[in-house]
Structures are given as C-alpha cells and as structure tokens.
Design a protein around this motif. Structure first.
Motif, PDB file in Angstrom:
ATOM      1  N   ASP A  98       0.408  -1.171   0.163  1.00 13.52           N
ATOM      2  CA  ASP A  98       0.007   0.172   0.101  1.00 13.52           C
ATOM      3  C   ASP A  98       1.136   1.289   0.230  1.00 13.52           C
ATOM      4  OD1 ASP A  98      -1.779  -1.591  -0.291  1.00 13.52           O
ATOM      5  OD2 ASP A  98      -3.163  -1.489   2.451  1.00 13.52           O
ATOM      6  N   GLU A 146       0.362   5.140   0.975  1.00 10.36           N
ATOM      7  CA  GLU A 146       0.368   5.947   1.525  1.00 10.36           C
ATOM      8  C   GLU A 146       0.827   7.435   0.871  1.00 10.36           C
ATOM      9  OE1 GLU A 146       0.594   8.737   5.480  1.00 10.36           O
ATOM     10  OE2 GLU A 146       1.256   6.765   6.095  1.00 10.36           O
ATOM     11  N   HIS A 147      -0.744   8.247   0.686  1.00 12.57           N
ATOM     12  CA  HIS A 147      -0.399   9.838   0.322  1.00 12.57           C
ATOM     13  C   HIS A 147      -0.511  11.070   1.408  1.00 12.57           C
ATOM     14  CE1 HIS A 147      -2.515   8.035  -3.932  1.00 12.57           C
ATOM     15  NE2 HIS A 147      -1.002   7.833  -3.707  1.00 12.57           N
ATOM     16  N   ARG A 178      -8.530  12.532  -5.492  1.00 12.90           N
ATOM     17  CA  ARG A 178      -8.153  11.367  -4.438  1.00 12.90           C
ATOM     18  C   ARG A 178      -8.450  11.895  -3.068  1.00 12.90           C
ATOM     19  NH1 ARG A 178      -4.219   8.749  -6.388  1.00 12.90           N
ATOM     20  NH2 ARG A 178      -5.403   7.651  -8.023  1.00 12.90           N
ATOM     21  N   TYR A 179      -7.422  12.500  -2.954  1.00 12.55           N
ATOM     22  CA  TYR A 179      -7.516  12.941  -1.449  1.00 12.55           C
ATOM     23  C   TYR A 179      -8.778  13.540  -0.795  1.00 12.55           C
ATOM     24  CZ  TYR A 179      -4.474  14.641   2.326  1.00 12.55           C
ATOM     25  OH  TYR A 179      -3.749  14.897   4.084  1.00 12.55           O
ATOM     26  N   TRP A 180      -9.016  14.760  -1.694  1.00 12.77           N
ATOM     27  CA  TRP A 180     -10.068  15.234  -1.236  1.00 12.77           C
ATOM     28  C   TRP A 180     -11.346  14.923  -1.394  1.00 12.77           C
ATOM     29  CZ3 TRP A 180      -6.121  18.722  -1.323  1.00 12.77           C
ATOM     30  CH2 TRP A 180      -6.335  20.312  -1.266  1.00 12.77           C
ATOM     31  N   SER A 238     -11.263  11.875  -0.476  1.00 14.80           N
ATOM     32  CA  SER A 238     -11.067  10.908   0.559  1.00 14.80           C
ATOM     33  C   SER A 238     -10.904  11.718   2.331  1.00 14.80           C
ATOM     34  CB  SER A 238     -10.233   9.722   0.624  1.00 14.80           C
ATOM     35  OG  SER A 238      -9.918   8.746   1.640  1.00 14.80           O
ATOM     36  N   VAL A 239     -10.489  12.284   1.476  1.00 14.59           N
ATOM     37  CA  VAL A 239     -10.808  13.253   3.207  1.00 14.59           C
ATOM     38  C   VAL A 239     -11.374  14.305   3.395  1.00 14.59           C
ATOM     39  CG1 VAL A 239      -8.479  14.103   4.193  1.00 14.59           C
ATOM     40  CG2 VAL A 239      -8.041  12.038   3.191  1.00 14.59           C
ATOM     41  N   ASP A 262     -14.104  15.008   1.213  1.00 17.17           N
ATOM     42  CA  ASP A 262     -15.301  14.403   0.645  1.00 17.17           C
ATOM     43  C   ASP A 262     -15.571  15.355   0.206  1.00 17.17           C
ATOM     44  OD1 ASP A 262     -17.656  12.671   0.822  1.00 17.17           O
ATOM     45  OD2 ASP A 262     -19.151  14.167   2.674  1.00 17.17           O
ATOM     46  N   PRO A 317      -4.962   7.949   6.588  1.00 18.09           N
ATOM     47  CA  PRO A 317      -4.538   8.722   4.807  1.00 18.09           C
ATOM     48  C   PRO A 317      -4.841   7.748   3.952  1.00 18.09           C
ATOM     49  CG  PRO A 317      -2.741   6.823   6.626  1.00 18.09           C
ATOM     50  CD  PRO A 317      -4.226   7.685   7.371  1.00 18.09           C
ATOM     51  N   PRO A 318      -5.104   7.997   2.827  1.00 15.01           N
ATOM     52  CA  PRO A 318      -6.181   7.480   1.406  1.00 15.01           C
ATOM     53  C   PRO A 318      -4.168   6.809   1.129  1.00 15.01           C
ATOM     54  CG  PRO A 318      -6.198   9.687   1.533  1.00 15.01           C
ATOM     55  CD  PRO A 318      -5.140   9.687   2.683  1.00 15.01           C
ATOM     56  N   ARG A 336      -3.399   3.294  -2.059  1.00 15.16           N
ATOM     57  CA  ARG A 336      -4.122   3.328  -3.398  1.00 15.16           C
ATOM     58  C   ARG A 336      -3.006   2.040  -3.006  1.00 15.16           C
ATOM     59  NH1 ARG A 336      -1.303   6.403  -8.460  1.00 15.16           N
ATOM     60  NH2 ARG A 336       0.339   5.418  -7.322  1.00 15.16           N
TER      61      ARG A 336
END
Length: 301
Positions: free
Chosen positions: A162, A164-165, A207-209, A211-212, A214, A267-268, A270
């Motif tokens: 995985d 982490e971003h 993707r961050y916006w 996930s974190v 919403d 944290p997001p 991938r």
C-alpha cells in the motif's frame, strides 16, 4: 493440432484484436484471420465474437487460452534460453509506473541480480496501468506492477504493498495558512495555493479531497508534469501544494524541503499489485523475481 495456430490464437486472445495480434506476430491481418478460422473449423466451435472494435473470446475461447497459454509461454522460454544446461542467463522484462518502478522495484531487483550470481539480466519499461497490462498480456513483459487489478484468467495479480498519500507544500505556504492542522471547515485556507499535479484531471489531489474532505478540489492545476518526481521538485521549489506518496517525499520531509499540510486520522492509500501471465511462475527467473519483490515489499509499507 498445429502449434502455430495455437500461438496465433493466444496472441489474438491477449491482444483483443486481429490487427494488434498481426503486428505482434509479424503477419498480415488476413493471415491471422485465416489461421483463427482454421482453428475454429478444427475444433468445431467459435473462439471469438467479432465486434466493431476488436474481438471478444467465447467461453470455449477463454478455456482454451487458459489451458494453452502457460505451455506456449514455456516453449518460448525454452527456445529463447536455448538447450545448453550450462547457460544460466535469463532476462526479466519488467513494466510499471516510472516513479514506483524506479524508486522501489528496480533497486530491489538489481540487488537480486547481484546476489543470485546466475547472469540475471533486467529490462524495464514504464507506462500507465493500461499500457503495462496490455504489454504483459501480449508477451512483451514478464512482470507488471500496477494499481489496476486485471480481469480474466490469463493474468494473475498478487497484492504488493500500500502507498500512503500526503498533502504537502513548501514551508512558505504552510506558514501562510498557519501551523494548526487543517479541518474540513478550514479548506478555504487552501484556495489560494496553486496545485502541482501529474495530469490536468488532478488524479492525486482529487482522490485525496474525496477521501479526506469528502468534496472535490476547486483550484485548477497550475503546474502539470507527468512524473511524480518532477511534481516533488516543483513543490519543494514553492510552485504550490501537491499530494504525493510518502515513500517519494520522505527524505524531502525530513530535510524540511516540504511540509505536511494535513494529518488525517485515516490517510488515503493506493494498493499496488504484482501481475504475471497465469502459468509463467513455473519459469524460475520469473518466480524468483516475483518472490523477491513480494519479500522486499514488506519493508516498503
């Protein structure tokens, strides 16, 4: 059954098109079509459904490909490596995203080549998930690293690690918005900061916006460069904020070249997967590299 017909069939199955298969085989498209029709007559069953763009295998076609492909790959391995038992030279063809492959996979496999002492040769190429999976299916690569899990039975995927971003920016931008951790209601503080990304669609930031926070990001990409290492360099130079994998920016964070703007509870992530053509792990050099990458990935998470 003629092995040449089976080879053409497997190539068409992997390529999804008579035209692409013809290019891979060095044949004309009519010749490929003729060979597939011959094989279908011999079996008495259709192997592909012809469509406007390419072909789709029938159930019988999928079953035949699943059974035949590993054996054909093994025959190709024998012919490429030769019959000399004293020759241990093997070449591994790896494909994956440029940053992760360069920073993680290639150093690990280079160490394997040094430790194995068996003439382990390595060839690497970079591409998108779609490109590396298509190349793997067509036989151009032995291993592929991607974030997209393949469909169908001809490719086998194993979770690798995985990623982490982290939301980062140069220190001056962090000072501008304040040192307190960001919350959803504080997002207005980010509105004036330019965005550095790998594509106009802002895949990492979006993707961050989502996930974190919403929600979708509102700022467009100010600097767009198709390599995360360049994104990091531009971000450290003060071009704006970016979302980057932790492994890629860990050193820059330690040096203070960039700082984390946010520390979410979750944290997001991938997930990367390691993909091979089904059956090719019977080949020692592919199996050795596959196992080595999985073992090495335990230290990457």
């Amino acid at each position: 059954m003629d092995l040449a017909l089976l080879r053409t069939f497997v190539t068409v199955h992997r390529a999804g098109s008579f035209t692409r298969a013809a290019a891979l085989l060095g044949l004309s498209q009519p010749a490929v079509t003729s060979q597939i029709r011959t094989l279908e007559r011999q079996l008495g069953r259709p192997l592909f459904l012809r469509q406007a763009r390419g072909v789709t295998p029938t159930t019988i076609g999928d079953e035949l490909a699943h059974k035949a492909a590993p054996h054909l790959d093994a025959l190709v391995e024998i012919t490429e490596s030769g019959l000399d038992e004293d020759s241990s030279l093997r070449t591994l063809h790896l494909a994956g995203p440029p940053e992760f492959t360069a920073e993680r996979a290639l150093p690990a496999l280079t160490k394997l080549a040094d430790d194995a002492g068996q003439g382990f040769a390595l060839r690497a190429s970079f591409g998108t998930a779609e490109e590396v999976l298509e190349g793997l299916s067509a036989g151009h690569h032995d291993l592929a690293i991607t974030t997209a899990r393949p469909r169908g039975a001809l490719l086998t995927a194993t979770a690798l690690c995985d990623e982490e971003h982290i939301l980062v920016a140069a220190p001056r931008w962090a000072q501008k918005i304040g040192a307190a951790p960001l919350h959803r209601e504080d997002l207005a503080a980010l509105d004036g900061i330019p965005v550095v990304e790998v594509h106009e669609s802002l895949p990492f930031v979006a993707r961050y916006w989502a996930s974190v926070f919403d929600r979708r990001p509102t700022a467009p990409g100010t600097v767009v460069v198709p390599d995360l290492r360049a994104v990091l360099a531009c971000t450290a130079a003060g071009a704006g904020l970016a979302v980057l994998p932790r492994y890629l920016c860990a050193v820059a964070l330690e040096r203070g070249d960039v700082v984390a703007l946010h520390d979410p509870a979750v944290p997001p992530l991938r997930t990367y997967v390691l993909v091979v053509r089904t059956g090719t792990l019977a080949m020692p050099h592919i199996a050795r590299a596959h196992e080595w990458l999985l073992r090495s990935a335990a230290d990457w998470c």
